[in-house]
Enzyme design. Structure first.
Site, PDB file in Angstrom:
ATOM      1  N   ARG A 164       1.577  -5.589  -5.203  1.00 50.73           N
ATOM      2  CA  ARG A 164       1.396  -7.097  -3.993  1.00 50.73           C
ATOM      3  C   ARG A 164       2.008  -8.305  -4.134  1.00 50.73           C
ATOM      4  O   ARG A 164       1.534  -9.195  -3.680  1.00 50.73           O
ATOM      5  CB  ARG A 164      -0.440  -7.241  -3.169  1.00 50.73           C
ATOM      6  CG  ARG A 164      -0.729  -5.853  -1.860  1.00 50.73           C
ATOM      7  CD  ARG A 164      -2.081  -5.666  -0.825  1.00 50.73           C
ATOM      8  NE  ARG A 164      -2.186  -4.342  -0.640  1.00 50.73           N
ATOM      9  CZ  ARG A 164      -1.277  -3.525  -0.006  1.00 50.73           C
ATOM     10  NH1 ARG A 164       0.162  -4.590   0.943  1.00 50.73           N
ATOM     11  NH2 ARG A 164      -2.030  -2.915   0.721  1.00 50.73           N
TER      12      ARG A 164
ATOM     13  N   ASP B 118      -0.123   2.020   8.663  1.00 48.04           N
ATOM     14  CA  ASP B 118      -0.348   1.089   9.565  1.00 48.04           C
ATOM     15  C   ASP B 118       0.290   0.978  10.971  1.00 48.04           C
ATOM     16  O   ASP B 118      -0.066   1.147  12.069  1.00 48.04           O
ATOM     17  CB  ASP B 118      -0.660  -0.225   9.431  1.00 48.04           C
ATOM     18  CG  ASP B 118      -1.741  -0.344   7.907  1.00 48.04           C
ATOM     19  OD1 ASP B 118      -2.232  -0.101   7.936  1.00 48.04           O
ATOM     20  OD2 ASP B 118      -1.341  -1.986   7.532  1.00 48.04           O
TER      21      ASP B 118
ATOM     22  N   ASP C  53       5.323  -7.759   5.202  1.00 46.28           N
ATOM     23  CA  ASP C  53       5.461  -8.672   5.115  1.00 46.28           C
ATOM     24  C   ASP C  53       6.139  -8.568   3.514  1.00 46.28           C
ATOM     25  O   ASP C  53       7.165  -9.922   3.187  1.00 46.28           O
ATOM     26  CB  ASP C  53       3.934  -9.140   3.963  1.00 46.28           C
ATOM     27  CG  ASP C  53       3.267  -9.503   5.298  1.00 46.28           C
ATOM     28  OD1 ASP C  53       3.305 -10.074   6.451  1.00 46.28           O
ATOM     29  OD2 ASP C  53       2.390  -8.881   5.027  1.00 46.28           O
TER      30      ASP C  53
ATOM     31  N   LYS D  77       8.593   0.350   5.467  1.00 44.54           N
ATOM     32  CA  LYS D  77       7.264   1.398   5.125  1.00 44.54           C
ATOM     33  C   LYS D  77       5.910   1.549   5.334  1.00 44.54           C
ATOM     34  O   LYS D  77       5.594  -0.133   5.372  1.00 44.54           O
ATOM     35  CB  LYS D  77       7.066   0.876   3.404  1.00 44.54           C
ATOM     36  CG  LYS D  77       5.480   1.702   2.840  1.00 44.54           C
ATOM     37  CD  LYS D  77       5.379   0.601   2.054  1.00 44.54           C
ATOM     38  CE  LYS D  77       4.491   0.123   2.728  1.00 44.54           C
ATOM     39  NZ  LYS D  77       3.710  -0.738   1.477  1.00 44.54           N
ATOM     40  N   THR D  78       4.883   2.026   5.557  1.00 42.75           N
ATOM     41  CA  THR D  78       2.993   0.959   5.969  1.00 42.75           C
ATOM     42  C   THR D  78       2.741   2.350   6.978  1.00 42.75           C
ATOM     43  O   THR D  78       3.162   2.619   7.551  1.00 42.75           O
ATOM     44  CB  THR D  78       2.958   0.309   6.325  1.00 42.75           C
ATOM     45  OG1 THR D  78       1.798  -0.737   6.452  1.00 42.75           O
ATOM     46  CG2 THR D  78       4.007  -0.932   8.081  1.00 42.75           C
TER      47      THR D  78
ATOM     48  N   GLY E 266       0.458  -1.198   0.265  1.00 41.56           N
ATOM     49  CA  GLY E 266      -0.085  -0.216  -0.810  1.00 41.56           C
ATOM     50  C   GLY E 266       0.999   1.498  -0.271  1.00 41.56           C
ATOM     51  O   GLY E 266       1.782   1.419   0.872  1.00 41.56           O
TER      52      GLY E 266
HETATM   53  P1  FBP Z   1       0.602  -2.242   4.054  1.00 41.74           P
HETATM   54  O1  FBP Z   1       0.701  -3.032   4.894  1.00 41.74           O
HETATM   55  O2  FBP Z   1       1.549  -3.011   2.324  1.00 41.74           O
HETATM   56  O3  FBP Z   1       1.402  -0.858   3.762  1.00 41.74           O
HETATM   57  O4  FBP Z   1      -0.889  -0.925   3.268  1.00 41.74           O
HETATM   58  C1  FBP Z   1      -1.196  -0.385   4.197  1.00 41.74           C
HETATM   59  C2  FBP Z   1      -2.872  -0.579   3.901  1.00 41.74           C
HETATM   60  O5  FBP Z   1      -3.259   1.303   3.901  1.00 41.74           O
HETATM   61  C3  FBP Z   1      -4.228  -0.930   4.798  1.00 41.74           C
HETATM   62  O6  FBP Z   1      -3.796  -0.015   6.330  1.00 41.74           O
HETATM   63  C4  FBP Z   1      -5.155  -1.670   4.462  1.00 41.74           C
HETATM   64  O7  FBP Z   1      -5.706  -2.919   5.176  1.00 41.74           O
HETATM   65  C5  FBP Z   1      -4.700  -1.850   3.239  1.00 41.74           C
HETATM   66  O8  FBP Z   1      -3.445  -1.240   2.661  1.00 41.74           O
HETATM   67  C6  FBP Z   1      -5.592  -1.820   2.123  1.00 41.74           C
HETATM   68  O9  FBP Z   1      -5.275  -2.894   1.000  1.00 41.74           O
HETATM   69  P2  FBP Z   1      -4.942  -2.405  -0.519  1.00 41.74           P
HETATM   70  O10 FBP Z   1      -3.874  -1.316  -0.893  1.00 41.74           O
HETATM   71  O11 FBP Z   1      -4.798  -3.741  -0.877  1.00 41.74           O
HETATM   72  O12 FBP Z   1      -6.641  -1.539  -0.899  1.00 41.74           O
END
Ligand code: FBP
Length: 549
Positions: free
Chosen positions: A141, A201, A172, A198-199, A77
């Site tokens: 991803r 979250d 991951d 990165k994230t 993400g």
């Molecule tokens: P990462 O763990 O890859 O940084 O993604 C964060 C995130 O924004 C989460 O908070 C959310 O649940 C998910 O990605 C949403 O995924 P997508 O971008 O595939 O809709």
């Protein structure tokens, strides 16, 4: 291309970096490390990258370095600051040798496997400095876990003469970076792999990594919006706003936003799990505050809901774990079923009795969402589960019952919101712009020093950026064994909200006061990029509290 005045101004912002990264540097190595858990298994799986020392970068003497080519991947993400990691990496490499080249793999890890790339030149980098988004090369991803993928990567890197790959990703993706580093060492491929944290979250943090990049900006964006909603709620005095916040499993984002805005209620998934709460307990907790405020004539308020909530309700967690296993084992049969009803029946037939009862009582929409495709890492896609709507429905029902019994005299009118994608590509705050650029420069130093299986590390982040400490941490140090897609796998341990940590303790000590009639809303306003440091450069409240500030 037309640009906004802020875009134009940010293009020339020079990120602040720690003193140690300004001139020539050298590496200092510490003692050997161990994984956080399951040491014997991790050691066996990573014989070449286990136990490496922590590295610190300190000021050193200028040296000549032969020219090298490096590849970079954005994974998962979006998170504000990704472009600055790439800019820092680019500038760091060019400073070491102007002949160094940086290639960007397109669309995430699949770009490496499929040989889709473009060379990142100064012109391109300059267009993306201090901007949000991952659009410079795109993200994806795809999980790097199969030998054929790693071997394709070797071929692509040989063709481009790439000696190192930098993977910018979450837990991951950094796990994948480490698996790749180990494989390339075993194969003697001559390709190093470096990860970057990165994230949005905020769950990729530990003893060494103080925060993942993007968390700061994303939380500031959401907090601005929550503050605006609170001011609206307080003006109109007629709506309860249920606001779901991104963050996947952990509740760091919800908690940080609560610390910044002081809402009437903020649910914390980790607490729900620790207290063994049911969905009904959660509804009762919300209803209690609504009734109490209604008694005082306050029929409005704000409720923050972490997006991973549902996975932390113990009975739901058990159900999801069973669903993960059974969907992994019966994928073909399940996917061949045509209607939702057939799928529902199939699932009910194979669940344990306890989970079947939970599954049966769920609103149909939520039950369906729980059986939808997992992401490539086997995670339930919680961002698609509309927990806030489910809570509104259940709370309304309960309030209607109480009204009928004469125990509630208020008016309940609720609005739902979901903030996630709004914050992931925001223009990075000064904190993220500076932090990411420093992470990028640090990665370039780890590469020329021949390191692999490391994550680029910048810490001491609550001090002025001058005093930040840069270096590298072995990725194996953060690993443990977890069940994924029905199998035990080595993965970086996710950091959930620590209920004994200072951010949660502060929240716990103040939430009753925030819930009550006393209006304690805080309105953070938009991110400020120019002005006094105490307005523009402050890190998150979480980080400040964790560091005792
Ligand atoms: P990462 O763990 O890859 O940084 O993604 C964060 C995130 O924004 C989460 O908070 C959310 O649940 C998910 O990605 C949403 O995924 P997508 O971008 O595939 O809709």
């Amino acid at each position: 291309m037309q640009k906004s005045p802020l875009q134009i101004a940010r293009a020339s912002y020079q990120p602040k970096v720690p003193r140690s990264l300004r001139g020539p540097m050298k590496l200092e190595e510490g003692a050997p490390t161990h994984s956080v858990a399951d040491q014997e298994e991790i050691k066996k799986l990573f014989p070449n990258t286990y136990g490496l020392p922590i590295i610190n970068l300190v000021e050193g003497e200028a040296k000549e370095h032969p020219a090298i080519n490096v590849g970079v991947i954005l994974s998962g993400g979006q998170a504000p600051g990704g472009h600055n990691v790439i800019a820092g990496l680019f500038d760091g490499l060019k400073r070491l040798n102007p002949e160094n080249k940086l290639y960007g793999f397109l669309g995430g890890p699949s770009g490496l496997i499929e040989g889709k790339y473009s060379e990142l030149t100064a012109d391109i980098i300059d267009q993306y400095r201090n901007t949000g988004g991952f659009d410079i090369i795109g993200s994806g991803r795809t999980k790097l876990e199969e030998t054929w993928q790693f071997d394709n990567g070797i071929e692509v890197c040989r063709k481009l003469n790439i000696k190192a790959i930098v993977i910018i990703g979450g837990d991951d993706s950094n796990t994948n970076a480490c698996v790749l580093a180990e494989y390339y060492l075993q194969k003697n491929a001559g390709i190093q792999v470096i990860g970057c944290p990165k994230t949005i979250d905020g769950d990729l943090k530990n003893e060494m990594i103080e925060t993942s990049f993007g968390f700061d900006t994303a939380c500031k964006v959401y907090s601005e919006l929550i503050g605006n909603i609170q001011r609206d709620a307080n003006s109109a005095k007629k709506y309860w706003h249920f606001i779901r916040l991104m963050g996947r499993s952990a509740s760091h984002i919800a908690l940080e936003c609560a610390l910044q805005t002081q809402p009437n209620i903020c649910l914390v998934s980790e607490e729900v799990q620790a207290k063994n709460m049911t969905l009904n307990d959660i509804v009762d907790q919300i209803v209690k505050v609504i009734v109490h405020r209604a008694d005082k004539g306050l029929n409005f308020g704000t409720i923050l809901v972490p997006e991973g909530l549902i996975e932390f309700i113990p009975a739901m967690k058990k159900l999801i774990a069973e669903l993960n296993d059974l969907l992994a084992k019966n994928a073909e049969t399940f996917n061949a079923l045509e209607s939702d009803d057939e799928k529902r029946q199939f699932v009910k037939g194979v669940l344990s009795e306890e989970s079947r009862a939970v599954y049966r009582d769920l609103p149909k929409g939520i039950a369906h969402q729980l059986t939808m495709d997992r992401d490539p890492h086997g995670n339930v896609q919680v961002s698609l589960i509309e927990t806030e709507k489910m809570l509104i429905e259940m709370v309304a029902k309960k309030l209607a019952q109480l009204k009928a019994e004469g125990k509630y005299k208020g008016k309940f009118s609720a609005l739902n919101h979901f903030f996630g994608y709004e914050g992931r590509c925001a223009i990075p705050s000064n904190f993220d712009a500076d932090y990411c650029y420093s992470i990028g420069i640090t990665a370039s130093q780890l590469i020329v020093a021949g390191k692999t299986g490391y994550m680029s590390l910048v810490r001491n982040l609550t001090a002025p950026s001058d005093e930040w400490i840069a270096g590298g941490v072995p990725i194996t140090m953060m690993m443990n064994m977890e069940r994924r897609n029905g199998k035990m796998k080595p993965v970086i341990q996710k950091a959930l909200v620590d209920l004994n940590g200072k951010p949660f303790k502060y929240f716990e000590a103040h939430r009753a006061e925030w819930a009550d009639e006393h209006l304690s809303y805080v309105y953070p306003g938009p991110i400020q990029y120019y002005g006094p440091a105490e307005v523009c450069d402050l890190p998150t409240r979480t980080l400040m509290l964790e560091k005792g500030k």
